[in-house]
Motif scaffolding. Structure first.
Motif, PDB file in Angstrom:
ATOM      1  N   ASP A  50      -7.634  -9.144  -6.513  1.00 51.76           N
ATOM      2  CA  ASP A  50      -7.133  -7.997  -7.267  1.00 51.76           C
ATOM      3  C   ASP A  50      -7.566  -8.094  -8.726  1.00 51.76           C
ATOM      4  N   THR A 268      -5.119   3.891   2.452  1.00 55.80           N
ATOM      5  CA  THR A 268      -5.675   4.960   1.632  1.00 55.80           C
ATOM      6  C   THR A 268      -6.795   4.390   0.773  1.00 55.80           C
ATOM      7  N   PRO A 270      -9.897   4.442  -2.187  1.00 55.63           N
ATOM      8  CA  PRO A 270      -9.865   4.875  -3.596  1.00 55.63           C
ATOM      9  C   PRO A 270     -10.133   6.356  -3.802  1.00 55.63           C
ATOM     10  N   THR A 300      -8.909   1.676  -6.338  1.00 50.10           N
ATOM     11  CA  THR A 300      -7.676   1.104  -5.801  1.00 50.10           C
ATOM     12  C   THR A 300      -7.452   1.517  -4.351  1.00 50.10           C
ATOM     13  N   TRP A 301      -7.239   0.520  -3.507  1.00 46.49           N
ATOM     14  CA  TRP A 301      -6.865   0.731  -2.108  1.00 46.49           C
ATOM     15  C   TRP A 301      -5.348   0.551  -1.988  1.00 46.49           C
ATOM     16  N   THR A 302      -4.715   1.337  -1.121  1.00 47.96           N
ATOM     17  CA  THR A 302      -3.285   1.198  -0.842  1.00 47.96           C
ATOM     18  C   THR A 302      -3.088   1.025   0.655  1.00 47.96           C
ATOM     19  N   GLN A 304       0.068   0.746   3.616  1.00 47.46           N
ATOM     20  CA  GLN A 304       1.489   0.826   3.944  1.00 47.46           C
ATOM     21  C   GLN A 304       1.683   0.339   5.369  1.00 47.46           C
ATOM     22  N   THR A 314       4.500  -1.747   1.062  1.00 47.47           N
ATOM     23  CA  THR A 314       3.250  -1.227   0.521  1.00 47.47           C
ATOM     24  C   THR A 314       2.614  -2.246  -0.406  1.00 47.47           C
ATOM     25  N   THR A 316      -1.239  -2.851  -2.957  1.00 50.14           N
ATOM     26  CA  THR A 316      -2.478  -2.294  -3.477  1.00 50.14           C
ATOM     27  C   THR A 316      -3.423  -3.410  -3.898  1.00 50.14           C
ATOM     28  N   THR A 318      -7.112  -3.604  -6.468  1.00 49.13           N
ATOM     29  CA  THR A 318      -8.018  -2.852  -7.331  1.00 49.13           C
ATOM     30  C   THR A 318      -9.267  -3.658  -7.626  1.00 49.13           C
TER      31      THR A 318
END
Length: 354
Positions: A50, A268, A270, A300-302, A304, A314, A316, A318
């Motif tokens: 990250d 999700t 970027p 940024t990837w998220t 969940q 959740t 993230t 980056t």
């Protein structure tokens, strides 16, 4: 019936207004009962680092891990503890139990993130044998060696599950373990056992193993197999009904649930693209299904994660895209800001005393 259950049972089969009540009750009991998996489910990225940086256009495919027991890590060291007793040659639903076990184990190996996983195979009958030690999934030839070890597990002898747990513990806590990785094992059996599985599971946790999951296939003592998971901070899967064996490979590959209480994960990208669901292995590890080309600035990837008890988590990660006109971003160790703050305070104190 529920195919995969947590140590206190799965709640996915209960509907309506009772689900929340049952989940809350189970959480309360788990917090009070020693040896049960009481941690909340978690999801995290294992790669990339990250806050790191790379040139614009670099293809990035993050990996991660989700678990209903709350166990994370920078990767996975896994031992598959496979039953090689004589009864594994019995036929159920068109195949031997041994072949059902092989198919499931191979499905799990093939679904793991290759860059952050190592696998070992232990077989047990009247005693235990390490067929292959912890082996990284890169290069691809290593996967072939692991699959050959799975296919080489025979069917001859008695059933001593504690010996298998003990041998797997030695593997996971030995020199082959990669520091920082989650240490897990999956125990499969079709029979009752000699020895004390509760003591074996508890000893494994005391030695540093994070999770011991268990799988019962036709002929197994359900109470014994569930006790392994309960005392091993793991999850229990019940396939004692031969009709359920058709689902075992799907659970191990993550296409029909999981062994760690994860219903699904959603990623999700970027650029806002949503992958719902993203493929996940039977023990919760995952590769993001679609590579993404870095754009200039923060990407940024998220992720969940949805767990079998109805909760979510959740995370993230980056990565900064650079074009050569700005210096690369170097992530600071988590402890460094506190160290700098302490040094600053020390400097102020010295000036005041001067």
């Amino acid at each position: 019936m529920s195919i995969v259950t947590a140590p206190l049972g799965a709640f996915g089969g209960f509907g309506g207004r009772f689900k929340g009540v049952l989940a809350a009750l189970a959480t309360s009991i788990a917090l009070l009962a020693p040896g049960l998996a009481s941690a909340a489910g978690t999801v995290s990225f294992t790669t990339p680092v990250d806050g790191s940086s790379a040139p614009v256009g670099t293809l990035v495919t993050p990996t991660g891990n989700a678990s209903g027991t709350g166990t994370g890590g920078s990767g996975l060291d896994l031992v598959l503890v496979l039953d090689s007793s004589g009864s594994m040659s019995s036929f159920n639903s068109g195949k031997t139990r041994q072949q059902w076990q092989r198919d499931a184990a191979i499905a799990l190996v093939n679904s793991l993130p290759t860059s952050t996983s190592s696998v070992s195979i232990v077989e047990f009958d009247s005693d235990a044998n390490v067929v292959i030690g912890l082996t990284p999934l890169i290069p691809a030839a290593n996967i072939n060696s692991i699959i050959a070890a799975i296919n080489g597990v025979n069917a001859n002898g008695g059933t001593n599950i504690p010996s298998g747990i003990a041998a797997a513990t030695t593997v996971l806590t030995g020199a082959g373990h990669t520091a920082g990785r989650s240490q897990q094992m999956v125990v499969i059996s079709d029979g009752s056992t000699s020895g004390d599985v509760v003591a074996a599971a508890q000893s494994a946790l005391a030695a540093g193993v994070d999770n011991i999951h268990s799988v019962a296939i036709p002929g197994a003592d359900v109470n014994t197999m569930q006790a392994i998971a309960t005392n091993g901070n793991g999850f229990f899967a019940n396939f004692t009904d031969p009709a359920n064996l058709a689902n075992i490979a799907g659970v191990f590959s993550g296409t029909s649930g999981s062994l760690v209480g994860v219903s699904k994960i959603v990623v999700t990208l970027p650029d806002g693209t949503v992958i719902d669901p993203n493929a996940i292995s039977g023990i919760g590890s995952f590769n993001v299904a679609q590579a993404f080309a870095l754009q200039l600035g923060a990407n940024t990837w998220t992720v969940q994660a949805f767990f079998d008890d109805g909760t979510t988590d959740t995370a993230t990660v980056t990565v900064n895209g650079t074009d050569g006109t700005q210096p690369p971003v170097v992530p600071l160790p988590a402890s460094l800001p506190l160290l700098l703050l302490g040094l600053g305070a020390l400097g102020i104190a010295r000036r005041r005393n001067a």
